[in-house]
Write a protein that holds these residues in place. Structure first.
Motif, PDB file in Angstrom:
ATOM      1  N   THR A   1      61.454  10.966 -20.459  1.00 42.04           N
ATOM      2  CA  THR A   1      62.069  10.923 -18.889  1.00 42.04           C
ATOM      3  C   THR A   1      63.407  11.664 -18.939  1.00 42.04           C
ATOM      4  N   PRO A   2      64.115  11.629 -20.138  1.00 35.68           N
ATOM      5  CA  PRO A   2      65.553  12.077 -20.129  1.00 35.68           C
ATOM      6  C   PRO A   2      65.469  13.780 -20.164  1.00 35.68           C
ATOM      7  N   SER A   3      66.618  14.396 -19.880  1.00 36.44           N
ATOM      8  CA  SER A   3      66.962  15.605 -19.568  1.00 36.44           C
ATOM      9  C   SER A   3      67.746  16.472 -20.658  1.00 36.44           C
ATOM     10  N   GLN A   4      68.523  17.206 -20.106  1.00 28.60           N
ATOM     11  CA  GLN A   4      68.998  18.156 -20.964  1.00 28.60           C
ATOM     12  C   GLN A   4      70.752  17.688 -20.959  1.00 28.60           C
ATOM     13  N   PRO A   5      71.328  18.301 -22.002  1.00 25.28           N
ATOM     14  CA  PRO A   5      72.738  17.801 -22.348  1.00 25.28           C
ATOM     15  C   PRO A   5      73.514  18.148 -21.237  1.00 25.28           C
ATOM     16  N   SER A   6      74.560  17.341 -20.737  1.00 25.91           N
ATOM     17  CA  SER A   6      75.575  17.633 -19.562  1.00 25.91           C
ATOM     18  C   SER A   6      76.396  18.767 -19.836  1.00 25.91           C
ATOM     19  N   LYS A   7      77.042  19.381 -18.778  1.00 22.55           N
ATOM     20  CA  LYS A   7      77.782  20.575 -19.129  1.00 22.55           C
ATOM     21  C   LYS A   7      79.118  20.118 -19.555  1.00 22.55           C
TER      22      LYS A   7
ATOM     23  N   GLY B   1      69.309  -1.742 -24.687  1.00 26.23           N
ATOM     24  CA  GLY B   1      68.544  -1.292 -23.673  1.00 26.23           C
ATOM     25  C   GLY B   1      67.384  -0.132 -24.373  1.00 26.23           C
ATOM     26  N   VAL B   2      66.514   0.349 -23.408  1.00 21.22           N
ATOM     27  CA  VAL B   2      65.601   1.334 -23.961  1.00 21.22           C
ATOM     28  C   VAL B   2      65.589   2.201 -22.960  1.00 21.22           C
ATOM     29  N   ASN B   3      66.001   3.343 -23.175  1.00 20.94           N
ATOM     30  CA  ASN B   3      66.223   4.589 -22.423  1.00 20.94           C
ATOM     31  C   ASN B   3      64.763   5.088 -21.542  1.00 20.94           C
ATOM     32  N   THR B   4      64.901   5.237 -20.402  1.00 19.14           N
ATOM     33  CA  THR B   4      63.682   5.703 -19.848  1.00 19.14           C
ATOM     34  C   THR B   4      63.762   6.773 -18.815  1.00 19.14           C
TER      35      THR B   4
ATOM     36  N   VAL C   1      55.365   7.547 -22.672  1.00 17.95           N
ATOM     37  CA  VAL C   1      55.326   8.232 -23.716  1.00 17.95           C
ATOM     38  C   VAL C   1      53.904   8.298 -24.584  1.00 17.95           C
ATOM     39  N   VAL C   2      53.160   7.289 -24.661  1.00 20.59           N
ATOM     40  CA  VAL C   2      51.929   7.212 -25.341  1.00 20.59           C
ATOM     41  C   VAL C   2      50.825   6.919 -24.249  1.00 20.59           C
ATOM     42  N   ASP C   3      50.944   6.767 -22.932  1.00 23.12           N
ATOM     43  CA  ASP C   3      49.936   6.605 -21.950  1.00 23.12           C
ATOM     44  C   ASP C   3      48.995   7.839 -22.024  1.00 23.12           C
TER      45      ASP C   3
ATOM     46  N   LYS D   1      65.623  14.850 -22.049  1.00 17.38           N
ATOM     47  CA  LYS D   1      64.142  14.711 -22.334  1.00 17.38           C
ATOM     48  C   LYS D   1      64.039  14.794 -23.792  1.00 17.38           C
ATOM     49  N   GLY D   2      63.020  13.667 -24.169  1.00 18.73           N
ATOM     50  CA  GLY D   2      63.180  13.592 -25.611  1.00 18.73           C
ATOM     51  C   GLY D   2      63.524  12.389 -26.184  1.00 18.73           C
ATOM     52  N   ASN D   3      64.505  11.788 -25.413  1.00 16.40           N
ATOM     53  CA  ASN D   3      65.393  10.341 -25.604  1.00 16.40           C
ATOM     54  C   ASN D   3      64.394   9.162 -25.182  1.00 16.40           C
ATOM     55  N   SER D   4      63.340   9.546 -24.435  1.00 16.61           N
ATOM     56  CA  SER D   4      62.609   8.183 -23.715  1.00 16.61           C
ATOM     57  C   SER D   4      62.274   7.574 -24.669  1.00 16.61           C
TER      58      SER D   4
END
Length: 510
Positions: free
Chosen positions: A2-8, A264-267, A150-152, A248-251
């Motif tokens: 779900t998660p994305s790119q590093p912040s600016k 917590g679990v990042n989603t 991730v695994v669905d 993206k990839g931290n999910s």
């Protein structure tokens, strides 16, 4: 995932470098100043040296990271992708998340596998695709947690540990409603992380560890920005909001506290641009613990169910019902034969507590009941007919296709007393398809209070001020009685295509 790119962070990073540089130059200047005096004043030089040695170094996270990082894994999946089995970071985007992302302007290329992005040359069968996310071991015998999305629908799941070893994993169970999954690899003595036994406070430090963009074992730091976030992903939303950069990839990866426990679990992330802007969402450890325990025991999750449609108590509704505040959940409609009906819960009741613990709002009630096991007996405290009562309810099991939804309800501010409602009404029995009970709305003035409150043509008014109505005259009388009693608003029970809800309207003229 779900998660994305590093912040600016270029500007901020530059400032950090500049500050560090200033410190170094200052120390250097001090050294140059002291050195010439050292020969003449050895005691001064020794004193400065001792002070420099006793200056406390900035507290970092290295010790914590060294402790927790071995428990974090990279989760890699292979999927036979197709138009019906499209993936997002290797899995199905959880229901509600795509709508949440697109609402805030997430660019289309963040959903590269989605059907709306397929060009004319992509109409044929998909090739085998791969995806990657994160996860973490929760026990030494190889059980690990990741996101459901991730695994669905994955055909193969592999995990890579921090030391570079790769293992084949089996999906033990998934829970789409919370976007959690439990997987397992064969083996023993895996380093594992513990779930925190208490919720973090807003402002607490946290560390996110995962594999953004395939960059394994990446660590980012931040704080807990908020708790109890509802992002529209489901009826049990209760996310932690953190500002540690998550991408993206931290999910499925963990968020740790400074004691090394998983909070917590990042989603998911909020991003208007596709990159991290410091707003990420994590599933709280308490939810993870409850879900994972059931997945491990029986491979699925069952939830308690009382069988009511609920909505928030707005200020208008509270005024209409003579309530002191807006706490609790308003029962819009009990479902026939449900545990709530058997216990005597009625439409118009306000559930204010469960087992003596106060309920703040409708969503909190849904979470509280959903966290309990079917078969348990609970005490519901109700405001019913102007008085408080307590009923015992034996929880049923949430049906597979039923959600204990907390309706958005009427959340607008109150309107001026005496405003025209802007409704055209007729007996429901006189309009085909409207049923035999109530008064059907045949027209809505676009500028009237009713339109402001979401009334639509075809809605059926069942009750006004707690009294059943069967024709427009009943509605007018109920409104007139409300005005005689100096009530600013009147509560209507309305049935529409989305279900039954209560709406508070100013006691004006129909």
């Amino acid at each position: 995932m779900t998660p994305s790119q590093p912040s600016k962070g270029g500007f901020l990073k530059g400032r950090r470098v500049m500050l560090l540089g200033t410190t170094i130059l200052s120390l250097g200047a001090a050294a140059l100043f002291v050195a010439p005096d050292a020969a003449r004043h050895p005691a001064v030089a020794q004193n400065v040296t001792q002070q420099a040695q006793t200056v406390q170094r900035p507290v970092g996270f290295a010790d914590i990271v060294e402790k927790v990082k071995p428990a974090v894994i990279s989760v890699r999946v292979k999927v036979n992708a197709s138009p019906e089995n499209s993936s997002f970071e290797g899995g199905q985007l959880p229901q509600g998340f795509e709508r949440f992302f697109r609402r805030y302007g997430m660019p289309e290329d963040m959903f590269p596998e989605g059907p709306r992005n397929r060009g004319p040359r992509e109409r044929g069968p998909r090739q085998r695709t791969t995806g990657q996310g994160s996860g973490f071991f929760i026990s030494p015998d190889g059980y690990a947690v990741t996101n459901n999305h991730v695994v669905d629908k994955a055909d193969e799941v592999d995990v890579q540990t921090d030391d570079g070893k790769t293992y084949t994993a089996k999906v033990i169970g998934t829970d789409p409603r919370t976007d959690l999954a439990l997987i397992k690899v064969d083996g023993n003595n895996f380093p594992y992380a513990k779930l925190a036994d208490k919720a973090p406070r807003i402002g607490d430090w946290v560390l996110a560890v995962g594999n953004p963009f395939g960059l394994s074992s990446t660590v980012t730091a931040g704080i807990v920005s908020a708790r109890g976030r509802d992002i529209g992903a489901g009826p049990y939303d209760d996310f932690l909001q953190i500002d540690a950069p998550v991408n993206k990839g931290n999910s499925g990866g963990p968020t740790f506290d400074i004691d090394g426990n998983v909070v917590g679990v990042n989603t998911a992330i909020f991003s208007p641009s596709g990159g991290s802007v410091g707003i990420a969402f994590a599933i709280p450890a308490a939810t993870v613990d409850s879900v994972v325990t059931q997945l491990k025991d029986k491979g699925s999750v069952t939830r308690g169910w009382i069988g009511v449609q609920i909505q928030p108590v707005t200020q208008d509704i509270a005024d209409s019902m003579g309530l002191k505040n807006t706490d609790g959940a308003l029962v819009a409609e009990p479902q026939p034969g449900s545990p709530a009906v058997k216990a005597g819960v009625k439409a118009g009741d306000v559930i204010t507590a469960v087992n003596g613990e106060k309920i703040g709002n409708a969503r909190e009630l849904a979470r509280r009941i959903g966290s309990m096991a079917p078969g348990n007996s609970v005490k519901l405290t109700l405001q019913q007919g102007g008085s408080e009562k307590t009923v015992n309810v034996t929880l049923g099991e949430l049906p597979a296709q039923v959600e204990a939804r907390a309706r958005g309800g009427d959340d607008r501010g109150s309107l001026n007393e005496g405003s025209a409602l802007g409704l055209q009404l007729a007996p429901a029995g006189s309009v085909a398809g409207s049923g035999s009970e109530g008064v059907v709305v045949t027209g809505v003035s676009p500028d009237g209070p009713a339109a402001e409150r979401g009334f639509k043509t075809g809605d059926v008014i069942l009750e006004v001020a707690g009294k059943a109505v069967s024709n427009p005259a009943d509605v007018r009388k109920a409104l007139a009685d409300a005005r005689k009693d100096n009530k600013r608003t009147v509560l209507m029970r309305v049935k529409s295509g989305e279900g039954t809800r209560f709406v508070a309207l100013p006691a004006g003229r129909a």
